[in-house]
Design a protein around this motif. Structure first.
Motif, PDB file in Angstrom:
ATOM      1  N   THR A 299      17.251  16.495 -31.162  1.00 48.16           N
ATOM      2  CA  THR A 299      17.673  17.546 -30.051  1.00 48.16           C
ATOM      3  C   THR A 299      17.621  17.031 -28.641  1.00 48.16           C
ATOM      4  OG1 THR A 299      15.586  18.304 -29.599  1.00 48.16           O
ATOM      5  CG2 THR A 299      16.698  19.195 -31.525  1.00 48.16           C
ATOM      6  N   GLY A 300      18.165  17.596 -27.606  1.00 44.28           N
ATOM      7  CA  GLY A 300      18.086  17.167 -26.312  1.00 44.28           C
ATOM      8  C   GLY A 300      17.046  17.181 -25.658  1.00 44.28           C
ATOM      9  N   GLY A 301      15.639  17.706 -26.411  1.00 44.84           N
ATOM     10  CA  GLY A 301      14.291  17.739 -25.791  1.00 44.84           C
ATOM     11  C   GLY A 301      13.574  16.666 -26.064  1.00 44.84           C
ATOM     12  N   HIS A 302      14.153  15.820 -27.011  1.00 41.91           N
ATOM     13  CA  HIS A 302      13.301  14.553 -27.262  1.00 41.91           C
ATOM     14  C   HIS A 302      14.167  13.104 -26.996  1.00 41.91           C
ATOM     15  CE1 HIS A 302      12.003  18.017 -29.869  1.00 41.91           C
ATOM     16  NE2 HIS A 302      10.772  17.222 -30.017  1.00 41.91           N
ATOM     17  N   SER A 303      13.466  12.225 -26.942  1.00 37.50           N
ATOM     18  CA  SER A 303      13.775  10.916 -26.508  1.00 37.50           C
ATOM     19  C   SER A 303      14.999  10.244 -27.406  1.00 37.50           C
ATOM     20  CB  SER A 303      12.599   9.677 -26.553  1.00 37.50           C
ATOM     21  OG  SER A 303      13.208   8.428 -26.226  1.00 37.50           O
ATOM     22  N   TRP A 304      16.078  10.131 -26.794  1.00 37.15           N
ATOM     23  CA  TRP A 304      17.293   9.544 -27.692  1.00 37.15           C
ATOM     24  C   TRP A 304      16.750   8.168 -28.159  1.00 37.15           C
ATOM     25  CZ3 TRP A 304      22.157  10.301 -28.757  1.00 37.15           C
ATOM     26  CH2 TRP A 304      23.082   9.693 -29.016  1.00 37.15           C
ATOM     27  N   ARG A 305      16.228   7.314 -27.476  1.00 34.21           N
ATOM     28  CA  ARG A 305      15.859   5.877 -28.129  1.00 34.21           C
ATOM     29  C   ARG A 305      15.006   6.140 -29.409  1.00 34.21           C
ATOM     30  NH1 ARG A 305      13.352   1.505 -24.470  1.00 34.21           N
ATOM     31  NH2 ARG A 305      15.473   1.638 -23.585  1.00 34.21           N
ATOM     32  N   THR A 306      13.867   7.137 -29.218  1.00 30.19           N
ATOM     33  CA  THR A 306      13.145   7.372 -30.471  1.00 30.19           C
ATOM     34  C   THR A 306      14.058   7.967 -31.634  1.00 30.19           C
ATOM     35  OG1 THR A 306      11.167   7.850 -28.845  1.00 30.19           O
ATOM     36  CG2 THR A 306      11.028   8.571 -31.220  1.00 30.19           C
ATOM     37  N   GLN A 307      14.764   8.803 -31.256  1.00 24.47           N
ATOM     38  CA  GLN A 307      15.683   9.451 -32.523  1.00 24.47           C
ATOM     39  C   GLN A 307      16.493   8.301 -32.945  1.00 24.47           C
ATOM     40  OE1 GLN A 307      18.085  12.683 -30.814  1.00 24.47           O
ATOM     41  NE2 GLN A 307      16.154  13.536 -30.000  1.00 24.47           N
ATOM     42  N   CYS A 308      16.999   7.336 -32.157  1.00 24.53           N
ATOM     43  CA  CYS A 308      17.796   6.381 -32.873  1.00 24.53           C
ATOM     44  C   CYS A 308      17.179   5.519 -33.623  1.00 24.53           C
ATOM     45  CB  CYS A 308      18.438   5.453 -31.840  1.00 24.53           C
ATOM     46  SG  CYS A 308      19.632   6.633 -30.635  1.00 24.53           S
ATOM     47  N   GLU A 309      15.894   5.046 -33.217  1.00 21.35           N
ATOM     48  CA  GLU A 309      15.061   4.100 -34.037  1.00 21.35           C
ATOM     49  C   GLU A 309      14.648   4.903 -35.402  1.00 21.35           C
ATOM     50  OE1 GLU A 309      11.794   3.725 -31.579  1.00 21.35           O
ATOM     51  OE2 GLU A 309      12.562   2.109 -30.340  1.00 21.35           O
TER      52      GLU A 309
ATOM     53  N   PRO B  15      30.015   0.714 -26.330  1.00 25.57           N
ATOM     54  CA  PRO B  15      30.120   0.032 -27.604  1.00 25.57           C
ATOM     55  C   PRO B  15      29.191   0.384 -28.633  1.00 25.57           C
ATOM     56  CG  PRO B  15      28.974  -1.454 -25.902  1.00 25.57           C
ATOM     57  CD  PRO B  15      29.149  -0.068 -25.271  1.00 25.57           C
ATOM     58  N   MET B  16      28.304   1.384 -28.375  1.00 28.13           N
ATOM     59  CA  MET B  16      27.375   1.930 -29.397  1.00 28.13           C
ATOM     60  C   MET B  16      27.741   2.328 -30.654  1.00 28.13           C
ATOM     61  SD  MET B  16      24.788   4.036 -26.711  1.00 28.13           S
ATOM     62  CE  MET B  16      23.708   4.554 -28.096  1.00 28.13           C
ATOM     63  N   ALA B  17      27.165   1.862 -31.703  1.00 28.23           N
ATOM     64  CA  ALA B  17      27.515   2.384 -33.077  1.00 28.23           C
ATOM     65  C   ALA B  17      26.988   3.704 -33.414  1.00 28.23           C
ATOM     66  CB  ALA B  17      27.080   1.112 -34.078  1.00 28.23           C
ATOM     67  N   PRO B  18      27.506   4.387 -34.458  1.00 24.10           N
ATOM     68  CA  PRO B  18      26.817   5.689 -34.716  1.00 24.10           C
ATOM     69  C   PRO B  18      25.266   5.301 -35.323  1.00 24.10           C
ATOM     70  CG  PRO B  18      28.861   5.401 -35.817  1.00 24.10           C
ATOM     71  CD  PRO B  18      28.481   4.059 -35.083  1.00 24.10           C
ATOM     72  N   SER B  19      24.308   6.173 -35.009  1.00 24.54           N
ATOM     73  CA  SER B  19      23.223   6.243 -35.419  1.00 24.54           C
ATOM     74  C   SER B  19      22.810   6.564 -37.025  1.00 24.54           C
ATOM     75  CB  SER B  19      22.201   7.190 -34.565  1.00 24.54           C
ATOM     76  OG  SER B  19      22.404   7.325 -33.269  1.00 24.54           O
ATOM     77  N   PHE B  20      23.726   7.074 -37.772  1.00 19.58           N
ATOM     78  CA  PHE B  20      23.548   7.054 -39.087  1.00 19.58           C
ATOM     79  C   PHE B  20      24.953   7.354 -39.616  1.00 19.58           C
ATOM     80  CE2 PHE B  20      23.379  11.371 -37.817  1.00 19.58           C
ATOM     81  CZ  PHE B  20      23.851  12.256 -38.582  1.00 19.58           C
ATOM     82  N   ASP B  21      24.988   7.057 -41.170  1.00 22.31           N
ATOM     83  CA  ASP B  21      26.285   7.089 -41.593  1.00 22.31           C
ATOM     84  C   ASP B  21      26.466   8.674 -42.204  1.00 22.31           C
ATOM     85  OD1 ASP B  21      28.621   6.587 -43.161  1.00 22.31           O
ATOM     86  OD2 ASP B  21      27.843   5.266 -44.744  1.00 22.31           O
ATOM     87  N   VAL B  22      27.480   9.215 -41.813  1.00 18.96           N
ATOM     88  CA  VAL B  22      27.791  10.765 -42.306  1.00 18.96           C
ATOM     89  C   VAL B  22      27.946  11.055 -43.756  1.00 18.96           C
ATOM     90  CG1 VAL B  22      30.193  10.584 -41.682  1.00 18.96           C
ATOM     91  CG2 VAL B  22      28.987  12.711 -41.622  1.00 18.96           C
ATOM     92  N   ARG B  23      28.475   9.469 -44.439  1.00 20.61           N
ATOM     93  CA  ARG B  23      28.863   9.775 -45.808  1.00 20.61           C
ATOM     94  C   ARG B  23      27.394   9.747 -46.781  1.00 20.61           C
ATOM     95  NH1 ARG B  23      32.638   4.210 -45.851  1.00 20.61           N
ATOM     96  NH2 ARG B  23      30.863   3.567 -44.507  1.00 20.61           N
ATOM     97  N   SER B  24      26.469   9.286 -46.054  1.00 19.53           N
ATOM     98  CA  SER B  24      25.164   9.449 -46.878  1.00 19.53           C
ATOM     99  C   SER B  24      24.643  10.994 -46.992  1.00 19.53           C
ATOM    100  CB  SER B  24      24.211   8.810 -46.218  1.00 19.53           C
ATOM    101  OG  SER B  24      23.806   9.186 -44.951  1.00 19.53           O
ATOM    102  N   LEU B  25      25.230  11.698 -46.404  1.00 13.32           N
ATOM    103  CA  LEU B  25      24.647  13.167 -46.453  1.00 13.32           C
ATOM    104  C   LEU B  25      24.963  13.846 -47.696  1.00 13.32           C
ATOM    105  CD1 LEU B  25      25.668  14.589 -42.964  1.00 13.32           C
ATOM    106  CD2 LEU B  25      23.361  14.029 -43.682  1.00 13.32           C
ATOM    107  N   ARG B  26      23.950  14.400 -48.306  1.00  9.18           N
ATOM    108  CA  ARG B  26      24.176  14.964 -49.558  1.00  9.18           C
ATOM    109  C   ARG B  26      24.280  16.640 -49.279  1.00  9.18           C
ATOM    110  NH1 ARG B  26      24.050  11.829 -54.021  1.00  9.18           N
ATOM    111  NH2 ARG B  26      23.638   9.474 -53.739  1.00  9.18           N
ATOM    112  N   ALA B  27      23.467  16.961 -48.420  1.00  7.88           N
ATOM    113  CA  ALA B  27      23.142  18.561 -47.934  1.00  7.88           C
ATOM    114  C   ALA B  27      23.332  18.934 -46.376  1.00  7.88           C
ATOM    115  CB  ALA B  27      22.099  19.064 -48.671  1.00  7.88           C
ATOM    116  N   VAL B  28      24.124  19.825 -46.272  1.00  7.75           N
ATOM    117  CA  VAL B  28      24.224  20.064 -44.679  1.00  7.75           C
ATOM    118  C   VAL B  28      23.940  21.630 -44.719  1.00  7.75           C
ATOM    119  CG1 VAL B  28      25.657  20.316 -42.739  1.00  7.75           C
ATOM    120  CG2 VAL B  28      25.583  18.212 -44.292  1.00  7.75           C
ATOM    121  N   ALA B  29      23.283  22.014 -43.962  1.00  7.97           N
ATOM    122  CA  ALA B  29      22.799  23.320 -43.762  1.00  7.97           C
ATOM    123  C   ALA B  29      22.750  24.046 -42.311  1.00  7.97           C
ATOM    124  CB  ALA B  29      21.489  23.879 -44.309  1.00  7.97           C
TER     125      ALA B  29
END
Length: 603
Positions: A231-241, A266-280
């Motif tokens: 979310t926008g209320g937390h550190s971007w760097r911590t989320q990426c790590e 030139p940043m890469a996506p933080s995670f692979d969307v194809r790995s998602l098995r459930a979205v709510a």
């Protein structure tokens, strides 16, 4: 003893005007007689056996009058008279009895009966594992609610589900419980989540709701899953790590999740969307009717250069459509909502496909049975010297008089802050030594213009469990009762469980809110149902609803009366997209925030 009563009666007859308000002089009778000019003519003739007639004949009233006048001058009775006159003039006028209407919601007839198959009211009968049943029992969730019973099996089976139920029905746990069980099954089958992978994603409208769902998921899983927020209320760097190390569950807002999937070059996506098995998606109706903040519109316009530009004004719905297009075919989707306005159900069915399992409550768009709403007309202040704000403030103080855990809902952050200053000051006609909590309530602010840290601190203080009986007794002796009042905007508080302890503790009557006040009346039926729905949040099986007081003025009254009339009949409220119609009812819709506050809250 008889002479004493006669002396007191003579003193009251002699004193006039405000002197009748004085207490009788507490000096003993013998001391009084000794202080007269001729003590031998009075004291020497008095004996305990004398009759009243003998005392009256021998007592010199002129000498007693002289003594009283001397005592008045010596003890400053004139100053006491002046103080009494001042207190009499400074007493506030009694609170004006304003017109009010009370309606108790009848609800749907389905709410008055339990399911016939009581066996389906057990978690194990729904397919929950023994491990999950034990964890839920530790949290106090011994039996599932109707919404949880209807949705557990299809969500655990990986089907596309639409769960629509009223506020406080347990939809969040209906999603989290089967999802945690699926995460355990996936770990046993596929092993630990790999770097840059996320197996389950929950999208929410606000930062605080994301943190609440994350806490609940961790408690249900007993810290056995790797989960985090985006979310926008937390550190971007911590989320990426954290995303780089792999997560079982990610809870975030739509804008921040999209930013992780499509970062700037030139940043890469933080995670692979194809790995998602459930979205709510929680609060799905807000997703399909919401508007994107300006910063997200401008940022997306700079990236998209095709025909989808026409959808930018309907963000984050456009971002949701983009995410759906990127998901793998085997990914399940779950939509949770407390309202289905016109056209939203059709859009959800179109997005989730024909295999959608829809669980729509028969009590949807109705105020739950047993909730009592008192509508107060504050328009009478216009014809008097009292301002509308002061009239509302007076009614608010009356509604909070016996409350110990109250929620006050406003339309704007400015209204919350003004109300906070008024509640922190003592009521008119009372000094700072007023009656403890009634004069100085513990007031907490909660709105989107605050920093995430300030909102989190307010929620923590408001959700703090009730003190023990000895702490309560000590607080009453010191004049500081353990009452708490949360001033919040309807947008910031939506979806939150504000009972003591939050969702991660057992529900009960001692945890639930005992008063909900709509200081600013709701702009439409959807917002009305959302705000009144706080009356039953956290009540659990007790179903003890908080007292709801709604303050309305002018053009709001016909609309408010119509809502209460539908509640009393148990009728369905007309939940529509009412943009632009609020001004016709005299309701000022909150202005759109700018800057960091806008970026931190909302989709």
């Amino acid at each position: 003893m008889a002479f004493g009563s006669v002396w007191v009666g003579a003193l009251c007859l002699h004193a006039g005007g405000l002197h009748s308000l004085r207490r009788p002089h507490t000096t003993p009778l013998r001391a009084v007689t000794k202080s007269t000019a001729n003590p031998s003519s009075v004291h020497s003739s008095l004996t305990p056996r004398d009759t009243v007639e003998e005392q009256e004949q021998e007592l010199s009233w002129s000498e007693l009058d002289a003594w009283l006048e001397g005592e008045q001058e010596k003890e400053g009775w004139s100053e006491l008279d002046a103080w009494l006159e001042g207190q009499h003039e400074s007493q506030p006028e009694p609170r004006q009895r304003r017109a009010r209407w009370t309606a108790t919601a009848a609800g749907h007839i389905h709410e008055h009966f339990h399911p016939h198959n009581m066996r389906m009211r057990e978690w194990a009968a729904l397919g929950a594992s023994e491990r999950l049943v034990d964890n839920l029992a530790r949290l106090g969730y011994d039996r599932p609610s109707v919404a949880q019973s209807n949705s557990f099996a299809p969500i655990a089976a990986g089907e596309n589900v639409l769960l629509a139920d009223d506020h406080g029905a347990g939809k969040t746990l209906a999603l989290v419980a089967p999802l945690v069980q699926k995460l355990w099954d996936w770990e046993e089958e596929f092993g630990r989540t790999g770097p840059g992978e996320v197996r389950a994603l929950i999208i929410v409208p606000t930062n605080d709701l994301a943190q609440q769902i994350l806490d609940l998921a961790r408690e249900v899983a007993r810290r056995s899953i790797r989960a985090s927020v985006a979310t926008g209320g937390h550190s971007w760097r911590t989320q990426c790590e954290r995303l780089a190390g792999g997560l079982d569950l990610l809870v975030g807002t739509m804008g921040r999740v999209y930013a992780h999937l499509h970062p700037r070059e030139p940043m890469a996506p933080s995670f692979d969307v194809r790995s998602l098995r459930a979205v709510a998606v929680d609060e799905a109706c807000s997703l399909y009717q919401g508007r994107a903040p300006s910063w997200l519109v401008h940022e997306t316009q700079a990236r998209w250069h095709d025909s989808r530009n026409e959808l930018l004004q309907e963000l984050p719905l456009a971002l949701w459509g983009s995410l759906l297009a990127e998901l793998e075919g085997g990914c399940s989707k779950v939509m949770l909502t407390s309202a289905l306005p016109d056209g939203v159900e059709e859009q959800i069915r179109s997005d989730l496909g024909a295999s959608l399992v829809a669980s729509i409550s028969k009590g949807l768009h109705r105020t739950r049975a047993g909730v009592t709403v008192t509508l107060v007309d504050c328009s009478s202040a216009v014809a008097s010297d009292t301002s509308i704000f002061d009239a509302k403030l007076s009614e608010l103080r009356g509604a909070l008089a016996r409350s110990r855990h109250a929620l006050v809902l406003c339309s704007t952050a400015a209204s919350c802050e003004r109300l906070e200053r008024a509640l922190r000051s003592p009521p008119e006609g009372r000094g700072p030594e007023g009656r403890g909590e009634e004069a100085h309530p513990t007031v907490l602010l909660f709105h989107g213009s605050q920093t995430p840290k300030a909102r989190a601190a307010a929620l923590k203080a408001f959700r703090k469990p009730a003190p023990n009986w000895w702490e309560t007794a000590a607080a009453e002796r010191t004049g500081a009762a353990p009452a708490r009042v949360l001033l919040a905007t309807g947008r910031s508080a939506r979806g939150l469980d504000l009972s003591r302890g939050g969702l991660a503790e057992a529900s009960g009557a001692d945890r639930a809110l005992d008063a909900v006040v709509l200081f600013d009346f709701a702009p439409d039926a959807k917002a009305y149902l959302s705000r009144v729905g706080f009356a039953l949040r956290g009540s659990g099986a007790t179903q003890r609803a908080a007292n709801v007081t709604a303050l309305a003025i002018g053009a709001q009254l016909p609309f408010a009366k119509a809502l209460l009339a539908r509640d009393a009949r148990g009728s369905t409220q007309e939940v529509r997209d009412l943009r632009g119609e609020a001004e016709q009812r005299g309701v000022e819709r909150p202005s759109r925030r700018r800057g960091r506050a806008e970026k931190e809250e909302g989709w």
